[in-house]
Design a protein around this motif. Structure first.
Motif, PDB file in Angstrom:
ATOM      1  N   GLY A 177      33.990  55.538  46.844  1.00 63.00           N
ATOM      2  CA  GLY A 177      34.593  54.402  46.154  1.00 63.00           C
ATOM      3  C   GLY A 177      34.204  54.232  44.714  1.00 63.00           C
ATOM      4  O   GLY A 177      34.591  53.242  44.084  1.00 63.00           O
ATOM      5  N   GLY A 178      33.447  55.206  44.143  1.00 64.05           N
ATOM      6  CA  GLY A 178      33.033  55.102  42.749  1.00 64.05           C
ATOM      7  C   GLY A 178      34.039  55.736  41.799  1.00 64.05           C
ATOM      8  O   GLY A 178      34.767  56.666  42.171  1.00 64.05           O
ATOM      9  N   GLU A 179      34.059  55.258  40.576  1.00 64.95           N
ATOM     10  CA  GLU A 179      34.992  55.764  39.565  1.00 64.95           C
ATOM     11  C   GLU A 179      34.311  56.834  38.732  1.00 64.95           C
ATOM     12  O   GLU A 179      33.218  56.630  38.212  1.00 64.95           O
ATOM     13  CB  GLU A 179      35.460  54.610  38.683  1.00 64.95           C
ATOM     14  N   ARG A 180      34.982  58.008  38.626  1.00 62.06           N
ATOM     15  CA  ARG A 180      34.433  59.133  37.864  1.00 62.06           C
ATOM     16  C   ARG A 180      34.985  59.126  36.442  1.00 62.06           C
ATOM     17  O   ARG A 180      35.986  58.475  36.150  1.00 62.06           O
ATOM     18  CB  ARG A 180      34.784  60.459  38.546  1.00 62.06           C
ATOM     19  N   GLU A 181      34.338  59.932  35.579  1.00 60.33           N
ATOM     20  CA  GLU A 181      34.681  59.965  34.164  1.00 60.33           C
ATOM     21  C   GLU A 181      35.479  61.196  33.746  1.00 60.33           C
ATOM     22  O   GLU A 181      36.366  61.099  32.905  1.00 60.33           O
ATOM     23  CB  GLU A 181      33.401  59.892  33.318  1.00 60.33           C
ATOM     24  N   PHE A 182      35.173  62.372  34.325  1.00 60.25           N
ATOM     25  CA  PHE A 182      35.704  63.630  33.783  1.00 60.25           C
ATOM     26  C   PHE A 182      36.395  64.456  34.863  1.00 60.25           C
ATOM     27  O   PHE A 182      35.853  64.621  35.972  1.00 60.25           O
ATOM     28  CB  PHE A 182      34.571  64.432  33.138  1.00 60.25           C
ATOM     29  N   PHE A 183      37.569  65.019  34.485  1.00 63.71           N
ATOM     30  CA  PHE A 183      38.430  65.666  35.456  1.00 63.71           C
ATOM     31  C   PHE A 183      38.968  66.992  34.934  1.00 63.71           C
ATOM     32  O   PHE A 183      39.146  67.183  33.725  1.00 63.71           O
ATOM     33  CB  PHE A 183      39.595  64.741  35.822  1.00 63.71           C
ATOM     34  N   ASP A 184      39.248  67.879  35.893  1.00 62.77           N
ATOM     35  CA  ASP A 184      39.895  69.142  35.570  1.00 62.77           C
ATOM     36  C   ASP A 184      41.382  68.898  35.323  1.00 62.77           C
ATOM     37  O   ASP A 184      41.880  67.776  35.478  1.00 62.77           O
ATOM     38  CB  ASP A 184      39.679  70.136  36.712  1.00 62.77           C
ATOM     39  N   LEU A 185      42.110  69.949  34.980  1.00 56.98           N
ATOM     40  CA  LEU A 185      43.501  69.787  34.565  1.00 56.98           C
ATOM     41  C   LEU A 185      44.422  69.301  35.677  1.00 56.98           C
ATOM     42  O   LEU A 185      45.531  68.832  35.402  1.00 56.98           O
ATOM     43  CB  LEU A 185      44.019  71.105  33.988  1.00 56.98           C
ATOM     44  N   ASP A 186      43.986  69.410  36.938  1.00 55.75           N
ATOM     45  CA  ASP A 186      44.803  68.926  38.058  1.00 55.75           C
ATOM     46  C   ASP A 186      44.334  67.553  38.548  1.00 55.75           C
ATOM     47  O   ASP A 186      44.705  67.117  39.627  1.00 55.75           O
ATOM     48  CB  ASP A 186      44.777  69.935  39.202  1.00 55.75           C
ATOM     49  N   VAL A 188      29.585  62.349  36.897  1.00 53.97           N
ATOM     50  CA  VAL A 188      29.216  61.160  36.118  1.00 53.97           C
ATOM     51  C   VAL A 188      29.988  59.927  36.578  1.00 53.97           C
ATOM     52  O   VAL A 188      31.219  59.938  36.679  1.00 53.97           O
ATOM     53  CB  VAL A 188      29.467  61.393  34.617  1.00 53.97           C
ATOM     54  N   MET A 189      29.241  58.851  36.835  1.00 50.74           N
ATOM     55  CA  MET A 189      29.809  57.536  37.136  1.00 50.74           C
ATOM     56  C   MET A 189      29.041  56.505  36.326  1.00 50.74           C
ATOM     57  O   MET A 189      27.818  56.424  36.439  1.00 50.74           O
ATOM     58  CB  MET A 189      29.715  57.217  38.637  1.00 50.74           C
ATOM     59  N   SER A 243      24.864  47.241  42.931  1.00 50.03           N
ATOM     60  CA  SER A 243      23.829  47.755  43.840  1.00 50.03           C
ATOM     61  C   SER A 243      23.011  48.881  43.221  1.00 50.03           C
ATOM     62  O   SER A 243      21.797  48.974  43.456  1.00 50.03           O
ATOM     63  CB  SER A 243      24.472  48.252  45.139  1.00 50.03           C
ATOM     64  N   TYR A 244      23.668  49.745  42.464  1.00 53.06           N
ATOM     65  CA  TYR A 244      23.010  50.951  41.970  1.00 53.06           C
ATOM     66  C   TYR A 244      22.874  51.004  40.444  1.00 53.06           C
ATOM     67  O   TYR A 244      22.045  51.760  39.936  1.00 53.06           O
ATOM     68  CB  TYR A 244      23.776  52.189  42.448  1.00 53.06           C
ATOM     69  N   ASP A 272      25.985  60.564  43.660  1.00 56.29           N
ATOM     70  CA  ASP A 272      25.234  60.106  44.827  1.00 56.29           C
ATOM     71  C   ASP A 272      24.534  58.786  44.532  1.00 56.29           C
ATOM     72  O   ASP A 272      23.702  58.324  45.307  1.00 56.29           O
ATOM     73  CB  ASP A 272      24.227  61.167  45.275  1.00 56.29           C
ATOM     74  N   PHE A 273      24.872  58.190  43.385  1.00 55.75           N
ATOM     75  CA  PHE A 273      24.377  56.900  42.908  1.00 55.75           C
ATOM     76  C   PHE A 273      22.917  56.944  42.454  1.00 55.75           C
ATOM     77  O   PHE A 273      22.299  55.889  42.283  1.00 55.75           O
ATOM     78  CB  PHE A 273      24.592  55.792  43.942  1.00 55.75           C
TER      79      PHE A 273
END
Length: 399
Positions: free
Chosen positions: A224-233, A244-245, A282-283, A299-300
């Motif tokens: 349920g966490g939001e990530r920052e960096f993504f591959d082209l797909d 990274v979150m 929480s984290y 993994d927080f």
């Protein structure tokens, strides 16, 4: 006992909001008006040096100009009687004249005299151009039609040159990784504002597109966490960047998704917003310093214990919107968090000269000695505005 505690908390929140408004109108805005506006060349300074309380004559990033435009507009909405409209119009004119390319996109930075120093395309800066258009159109109705035409034109260009084949936008043309959630978050913020002004425009569709991209791709389906960096797909980057979150962005996406979910009647978005908040609280809150830190791993575990000012403002906004739409013990917990987050923000304000702030709090509890960045005013004003609105619209305890 719960009702009595809520009343006590609500009363304290009223007083906290009043304290923020007083600091903004009496301390911050006079300083940023007289020393944060470049009277010689135009536009807004990048920062103010606390040593002499003077604007820093360094390159002016594109993102700062729209943020200052918003800050002075919202100050007027909050009742500040300073020359906000004159300041906004001059700042807007300077921004459009010196950053905008012939294709409607915006350069990344200019020198103090307005000479472009970084022509690089950055999706983040285009997001703030939309934000400037939305805020200025609402505040300057005589210019709204022209500003909305420019905003539509910019979106058409981005779709053509930077549109992703699935949803959202790429970072460059030709394409390169990583793709980023952060500029989409600010596009989401801007499009939510634009759809209220240009009601027949493409903004509702853009808002919904980004909301669904966030729920389907940016937010991890397992934790349920939001990530920052993504591959082209739009899968998470396969290297360490994909882990990274940022706690501040958990809060910021919580606020934006909850607003959208409430407006659209989308229960899934509201549920996901609550989980984002839970992760951030929480984290992402250092229990010794009681501040939101910079970054977690997926993994927080703590990735970066630095605590920046802006994360505290997003914590306030997220706690406010969830308190608005909660009841009983849950509401009590969010009310307590509003005060915790407000106390965290005051740490940064109280540690600086009048009207300024510190930006970075190290793990050892010491602030970094550096100029106060103008970019933070947008975060501060938005948090103060949300808290003020909450105290006026909710049935709170006695004043």
């Amino acid at each position: 006992m719960s009702a009595a505690l809520q009343t006590e908390l609500e009363t304290e929140i009223r007083h906290t909001s009043d304290r923020f408004i007083s600091w903004l109108t009496h301390d911050a805005l006079p300083v940023w008006l007289h020393e944060g506006v470049d009277q010689r060349h135009g536009g807004f300074y990048e920062a103010i040096d606390p040593a002499d309380v003077k604007g820093c004559s360094v390159a002016k990033r594109a993102r700062v100009q729209p943020r200052q435009i918003y800050s002075f507009i919202e100050a007027g909405n909050l009742g500040w009687t300073g020359p906000w409209q004159k300041t906004v119009e001059a700042g807007l004119d300077w921004y459009l004249a010196h950053y905008r390319h012939p294709d409607g996109t915006f350069a990344s930075a200019v020198q103090p005299d307005g000479t472009v120093s970084d022509e690089t395309f950055d999706l983040y800066n285009q997001a703030f151009a939309f934000f400037a258009y939305s805020q200025a159109a609402a505040a300057l109705p005589d210019r709204a039609e022209s500003l909305m035409a420019d905003a539509r034109s910019l979106l058409t260009h981005l779709r053509s040159e930077y549109g992703h084949s699935e949803r959202g936008f790429r970072e460059a043309n030709p394409d390169c990784a990583p793709l980023c959630s952060n500029p989409h978050m600010h596009l989401f913020e801007a499009s939510q504002a634009l759809e209220l002004i240009d009601t027949t425009g493409p903004w509702i569709a853009l808002t919904d597109e980004i909301a669904n991209l966030a729920m389907d791709r940016f937010i991890d389906p397992i934790n349920g966490g939001e990530r920052e960096f993504f591959d082209l797909d739009w899968s998470p980057m396969p290297d360490d960047r994909g882990r990274v979150m940022e706690p501040g962005h958990q809060f910021e996406w919580c606020w934006l998704l909850a607003r959208w979910g409430i407006l659209r009647g989308n229960a899934k978005a509201i549920q996901m917003a609550r989980r984002l908040y839970q992760i951030g609280e929480s984290y992402g809150i250092d229990r010794d310093r009681q501040v939101a830190i910079m970054a977690l791993n997926d993994d927080f575990s703590v990735r970066d214990p630095l605590a920046r000012l802006w994360g505290q403002t997003e914590w306030i906004k997220a706690a406010v919107i969830l308190a608005e739409h909660s009841s009983g013990p849950e509401r009590t917990a969010y009310l307590q968090d509003i005060l915790r987050a407000s106390n965290a923000l005051f740490l940064y304000l109280d540690a600086a000269p009048k009207g300024l702030w510190r930006d970075k709090l190290n793990a050892n509890g010491e602030f970094v000695e550096e100029p106060a960045p103008a970019s933070s005013l947008y975060h501060i004003v938005c948090a103060i505005s949300e808290l003020h609105r909450f105290t006026k619209e909710q049935t709170l305890g006695p004043s």
